[in-house]
Write an enzyme that holds these catalytic residues in place. Structure first.
Site, PDB file in Angstrom:
ATOM      1  N   CYS A 195      -6.523  10.444  -4.812  1.00  0.00           N
ATOM      2  CA  CYS A 195      -6.497  10.177  -6.296  1.00  0.00           C
ATOM      3  C   CYS A 195      -4.743  10.287  -6.752  1.00  0.00           C
ATOM      4  O   CYS A 195      -4.203  11.160  -6.104  1.00  0.00           O
ATOM      5  CB  CYS A 195      -6.775  11.668  -7.120  1.00  0.00           C
ATOM      6  SG  CYS A 195      -6.877  11.611  -8.554  1.00  0.00           S
ATOM      7  N   ASP A 341       6.971  -7.865   8.898  1.00  0.00           N
ATOM      8  CA  ASP A 341       6.173  -6.796   9.344  1.00  0.00           C
ATOM      9  C   ASP A 341       4.826  -7.280   9.418  1.00  0.00           C
ATOM     10  O   ASP A 341       4.243  -7.755   8.395  1.00  0.00           O
ATOM     11  CB  ASP A 341       6.237  -5.413   8.789  1.00  0.00           C
ATOM     12  CG  ASP A 341       5.591  -4.347   9.546  1.00  0.00           C
ATOM     13  OD1 ASP A 341       4.738  -4.860  10.309  1.00  0.00           O
ATOM     14  OD2 ASP A 341       5.805  -3.363   9.279  1.00  0.00           O
TER      15      ASP A 341
END
Length: 417
Positions: A195, A341
Site C-alpha cells: 500500500c 538496463d
C-alpha cells in the site's frame, strides 16, 4: 498571442515540415524544441482557448490518446500528438501544427504531468496505470504515485479519470477534487503489492485478505488502512463497455487484445467529460487501426507481419495476450530511449511462448537468450530482421519489440506503416 509567440509558432511549423520533407522524422519534437527556444512560454500561449485533456500512465498512453482524440472529435476538431512525442516539445509542436482547435487531447510522459498540467490548465486528466519502466532512469513506482498525488492536490479544478484497478493510481487520484473511475483491469500486479499510503500488504485474493472479507474478481484492498478499490463508473463487460447509467455499449475495435477494450473505456469516460455521449463516440473508436505503427500489419515476401510494441514487464505480458500462436520474433535493444538496463527481462514470464516457433534478434538478443534459457523456452537467434522474415514459412509472423527495435523494424519495412 503576443508577437514573439506568433513568430515562434510559425517557425515551429516550418521546422517540423522541413524535418518531414527531409525524411528526418515526423517533426513532432524538433518543431516544438525550436518554438520553445524562441518563446519559453509558447505551450502556455498555444493552450489558451482550448479545452484540453491529458493522458498519462506507464503503458497504453499512445493508444488511449488516439482513441480519446477520435471520440472527442465528435464534438469538434482536436489537436493531438498522435506520434507519441509526449514531452513539452511534442505538445508544443502538436498544438502549433493543428492551428486553432476547440479541443486538444495530449499524451503526457508520467514525469512531465505536473509541468504540463500547469502549462496548459488542462480540464481533464486520465491516469491509466503505474508500473516499473526504464530502470536506469525512471522513478520508483511509489515515488511517481506521490508526484501525481501532490500535483493533483495543487490543481483542484482538474477533473480526473482514473483506473480503479491500480492501487497506485487510486491513491494518487484520491488527492483530486473530482474523480471518475474506470475499470481497465490490471494483469500486471507485481508493482502494487504494498500500500502506498501505509506500507501494509494489498490483498487481492481470499487467502491473502488478512481476516477481511474476501476480495472478489478484480477487487483489492489494503490490509492496514482504508485504501481499497473504488466502484468504477465505466467498466469492460464481455466485448463492450458499461457506462455510469448502466447501459452496455458494444465496442468493435480493430485493435487486438482485451487491454484495448480497457483503453476504449478510458476514452469513452474522457469523451463523456466533454459531453460526448458514448453512443456517438463508440463508432469513432472502431475507425482507429494502427497507432504510430503499433498493431500494423504489413505483407512482405508472403509473410503477414504484425508489429506489437512492448517496453516493460507489464506491456510484454499484454503483448503475449495479443499475439496469435504463429511464428514470433522478439527484438530487444537497450539504447537511450529503451533504458540501458535489461535486467527487467527477468521479471517477464516468457512461458506463454512455449510451443511456438520463436526467433530473437536485436542489439541485446543475447540478454534475451539467457532469460529464455532460464525460462526453458526454446528459440533461434537470427542476426537481422530480414533473416527472420525469410526464416519462417509463408503466412503470419508476430513481431514484438521494444522502442528502438520497433523503430528499426519500421524503417526496414520502408515506413509503409
Amino acid at each position: 498571442m503576443p508577437l514573439r509567440a506568433r513568430v515562434a509558432t510559425s517557425v515551429s511549423r516550418t521546422a517540423a515540415a522541413l524535418s518531414r520533407a527531409a525524411g528526418r522524422g515526423d517533426g513532432s519534437v524538433i518543431g516544438g524544441w525550436i518554438g520553445l527556444k524562441i518563446e519559453p512560454e509558447l505551450l502556455r500561449h498555444l493552450a489558451v482557448g482550448r479545452r484540453i485533456a491529458l493522458v498519462s500512465g506507464t503503458n497504453g498512453k499512445t493508444t488511449t490518446t488516439r482513441l480519446s482524440a477520435a471520440a472527442v472529435a465528435v464534438a469538434g476538431r482536436v489537436a493531438t500528438n498522435s506520434y507519441g512525442a509526449n514531452m513539452p516539445t511534442g505538445h508544443t509542436s502538436a498544438l502549433a501544427k493543428a492551428g486553432t482547435t476547440p479541443y486538444a487531447v495530449l499524451e503526457v510522459d508520467e514525469h512531465y504531468l505536473p509541468q504540463v498540467i500547469g502549462a496548459t490548465d488542462a480540464e481533464v486528466v486520465a491516469l491509466l496505470n503505474l508500473s516499473r519502466d526504464q530502470l536506469d532512469r525512471a522513478k520508483e513506482v511509489a515515488m511517481m504515485a506521490q508526484l501525481w498525488r501532490q500535483c493533483l492536490a495543487a490543481h483542484p479544478a482538474v477533473r480526473v479519470i482514473a483506473n480503479a484497478d491500480d492501487p497506485m493510481v487510486v491513491w494518487a487520484a484520491h488527492a483530486a477534487t473530482a474523480v471518475t473511475w474506470f475499470s481497465a483491469g490490471q494483469r500486471w500486479t507485481d508493482d502494487s503489492w504494498v500500500c502506498p499510503a501505509c506500507g501494509a500488504h494489498i490483498a487481492r485474493e481470499e487467502a491473502d485478505s488478512g481476516g477481511l472479507p474476501p476480495a472478489g474478481p478484480g477487487d483489492w484492498r489494503c490490509t492496514g488502512c482504508d485504501l481499497r478499490r473504488p466502484t468504477p463508473q465505466w467498466s469492460v463487460e464481455d466485448d463492450g463497455i458499461v457506462g455510469p447509467d448502466g447501459r452496455w455499449h458494444k465496442v468493435a475495435l480493430q485493435l487486438p487484445g482485451r487491454v484495448n477494450l480497457g483503453n476504449a473505456a478510458t476514452a469513452l469516460a474522457l469523451a463523456d467529460a466533454f459531453d460526448v455521449r458514448p453512443e456517438r463516440a463508440v463508432p469513432k473508436l472502431a475507425e482507429v487501426t494502427s497507432i504510430a505503427g503499433r498493431y500494423a500489419v504489413v505483407e512482405r515476401d508472403g509473410r503477414r507481419i504484425r508489429l506489437l510494441l512492448a517496453k516493460n514487464p507489464a506491456s510484454w505480458l499484454e503483448a503475449f495476450d495479443m499475439a496469435t500462436p504463429a511464428p514470433t520474433l522478439l527484438s530487444i535493444n537497450a539504447r537511450d530511449p529503451d533504458g540501458l538496463d535489461t535486467s527487467w527481462l527477468f521479471d517477464v514470464d516468457f512461458a506463454p511462448l512455449r510451443g511456438r516457433e520463436l526467433l530473437i534478434t536485436g542489439d541485446r538478443a543475447y540478454d534475451l537468450a539467457v532469460r529464455l534459457t532460464v525460462n526453458d523456452v526454446p528459440f533461434r537467434h537470427v542476426p537481422t530482421f530480414a533473416e527472420a522474415v525469410t526464416g519462417v514459412p509463408a503466412g503470419p509472423l508476430e513481431v514484438i519489440a521494444n522502442y528502438t527495435a520497433f523503430q528499426d523494424i519500421r524503417a526496414e519495412l520502408d515506413r509503409v506503416l
